[in-house]
Design an enzyme around this catalytic site. Structure first.
Site, PDB file in Angstrom:
ATOM      1  N   GLY B  26      44.228  15.688  39.550  1.00 30.19           N
ATOM      2  CA  GLY B  26      45.406  16.522  39.786  1.00 30.19           C
ATOM      3  C   GLY B  26      45.297  17.853  39.075  1.00 30.19           C
ATOM      4  N   GLY B  31      39.187  25.606  42.838  1.00 24.93           N
ATOM      5  CA  GLY B  31      37.937  24.835  42.811  1.00 24.93           C
ATOM      6  C   GLY B  31      38.087  23.546  43.606  1.00 24.93           C
ATOM      7  N   HIS B  32      39.185  22.808  43.335  1.00 28.01           N
ATOM      8  CA  HIS B  32      39.450  21.585  44.106  1.00 28.01           C
ATOM      9  C   HIS B  32      39.629  21.908  45.591  1.00 28.01           C
ATOM     10  CE1 HIS B  32      41.077  20.455  40.002  1.00 28.01           C
ATOM     11  NE2 HIS B  32      40.269  19.438  40.240  1.00 28.01           N
ATOM     12  N   ASP B 145      31.189  20.619  36.649  1.00 21.50           N
ATOM     13  CA  ASP B 145      30.852  19.455  35.832  1.00 21.50           C
ATOM     14  C   ASP B 145      29.417  19.046  36.159  1.00 21.50           C
ATOM     15  OD1 ASP B 145      33.568  19.035  34.640  1.00 21.50           O
ATOM     16  OD2 ASP B 145      34.091  18.825  36.742  1.00 21.50           O
ATOM     17  N   SER B 180      39.429  25.718  36.064  1.00 26.41           N
ATOM     18  CA  SER B 180      39.565  24.416  35.421  1.00 26.41           C
ATOM     19  C   SER B 180      41.038  24.112  35.229  1.00 26.41           C
ATOM     20  CB  SER B 180      38.873  24.422  34.054  1.00 26.41           C
ATOM     21  OG  SER B 180      39.316  23.321  33.269  1.00 26.41           O
ATOM     22  N   ARG B 182      42.218  22.779  32.799  1.00 23.47           N
ATOM     23  CA  ARG B 182      42.524  23.012  31.389  1.00 23.47           C
ATOM     24  C   ARG B 182      42.752  24.496  31.070  1.00 23.47           C
ATOM     25  NH1 ARG B 182      38.990  18.258  30.778  1.00 23.47           N
ATOM     26  NH2 ARG B 182      40.200  16.610  29.744  1.00 23.47           N
TER      27      ARG B 182
END
Lengths: 278, 278
Positions: B26, B31-32, B145, B180, B182
């Site tokens: 989530g 990017g997703h 990643d 990201s 984050r």
């Protein structure tokens, strides 16, 4: 019946429809035949794998001398109703650099896991691989390997593997000895004494049926009888059939499991005790 | 677009035909979205999972405060072309007593694995579970990643998982910062300094393109630049893109990977160096 030699051949042979799967290390006997028959009766097609999985043998175990009897195995599979036999080799199953392992914690460190470190890691890894290669609807395993059956059920549920695990009853010789590929190792004298495992378990079951619920007493009887037959006891345990934890008083379903050496051959056997009232 | 809440709903929704899968935690970003678009372009249907996987967080990591933005996530998935989103909860994914783990040896103990023990075991386990639940034809992961991508490819090959792993390029903000979830943790000042990771990697790439092949020199440049921006370096490594082993001279495809703290936020980024001639 087809013989498939590569993963690609299995993937091609595989089709839609209910597929039953029996994983074996070959040296097949009537116990394996019962698994193949159970599968053939419940699935459109049945595939049997014959693969002596090196990763489930310890360094001092019998990998090298494990019996290989492929011609007879193919005949048994055919007679029992298999549609295909898959015979991969080591390089196919564990191409270098092989790095991935499936581990089930907690259930694997006792009983056979205690005397065979790494054994179950090899079993869970190769079975996961076979499930992914074969993609069966159902997979059939024998109750003789009681701990393996419990571990594979746990693994299948935990990893959401889309396979139904079916556990089939132990098949025994007329005198009670549980069928095993390793029975071929036994000399004539050892074969006679090997019956001690099932004899001891039968006595324990009778004691239980006559009302004994104390695990210490049952275990004591087990060990006393085994002492008369086997050369070295590996373990004789009375544990919960759900999580393999030792029990003091028998309340829920209970696994009585033994492993013992007769000559140089390690044999295992077990019985599950269940209160008829409960 | 459908929202599926249980494993049973996924199994029902699943049908024959090419199915693409994007596993996420989530807090989705561009990017997703690029993964979802890649999947939607290559498969009949695409499923996205949104699950903050507790087993890939260490005890002192940001599991509790990890951003949860489900409404916005669903909107992004829909816009990017997803057909269904699967939102399981912890009890569904890890019912007690949960015992089974998938581990990839060798690739998991360095880089992020060294600073986040157990992290990759959580990733490989949950991805195996999702693969078994969703049974996709293809699964899409981001190159950001890089170590995870390598490990998941190895795992999929080793376990014979019938899934094609597709790795998609890093998506960056206009100033170069790798996207990201984050990044939302960053204050205004930290956000400015966060660009240091991609800046340092770009300099290394230029140095490589101008002929430098000595990994020590490249790594020195990397660390010098990072020092100007980040608060604490976790690692800055020049390793083989195939097995993550450190290299001295760059010959084959090489991964330059960094992890660094900006404020309290741990960020990662990487670049792969490949000789155009080779």
């Amino acid at each position: 019946m087809e013989t498939l030699r590569t993963i690609e051949e299995v993937r091609e042979w595989r089709a839609t429809g209910e597929l039953g799967f029996v994983a074996t290390m070959g040296a097949l006997h009537e116990g394996h035949a019962s698994l193949v028959r159970a599968s053939a009766g419940a699935n459109a097609r049945t595939l049997v794998s014959v693969f002596v999985n090196p990763t489930q043998f310890g360094p001092n175990e019998d990998l090298a001398k494990y019996p290989r009897t492929l011609e007879a195995d193919l005949e048994l599979c055919k007679t029992a109703g298999a549609d295909a036999v898959f015979t991969p080799d080591n390089a196919m199953m564990y191409p270098e650099p092989y790095r991935t392992w499936v581990e089930v914690e907690g259930l694997t460190d006792r009983l056979c896991g205690a005397s065979r470190p790494g054994h179950f890691r090899g079993v869970t890894t190769v079975v996961t691989k076979f499930f992914n290669i074969v993609q069966p609807s159902r997979a059939y395993f024998g109750q003789k390997d009681a701990q393996q059956a419990l571990i594979l059920k746990r693994m299948t549920a935990d990893l959401n593997l889309p396979v139904e695990i079916v556990i089939c009853p132990i098949v025994r010789e007329p005198d009670g000895l549980a069928m095993s590929s390793r029975n071929r190792y036994l000399s004539e004298d050892e074969r006679k004494r090997a019956v001690g495992l099932s004899k001891a378990l039968t006595e324990v079951r009778k004691l239980f049926e006559s009302g004994t619920r104390n695990a210490g007493i049952l275990r004591g009887q087990l060990i006393t009888t085994l002492d008369d037959y086997v050369d070295k006891l590996d373990y004789a345990e009375v544990v919960s059939a759900e999580d393999l934890q030792p029990v003091n008083e028998i309340e829920g379903p209970t696994l009585v499991a033994v492993a013992a050496f007769v000559g140089g051959t390690r044999l295992i056997d077990n019985v599950i005790l269940v209160d008829r009232d409960s």
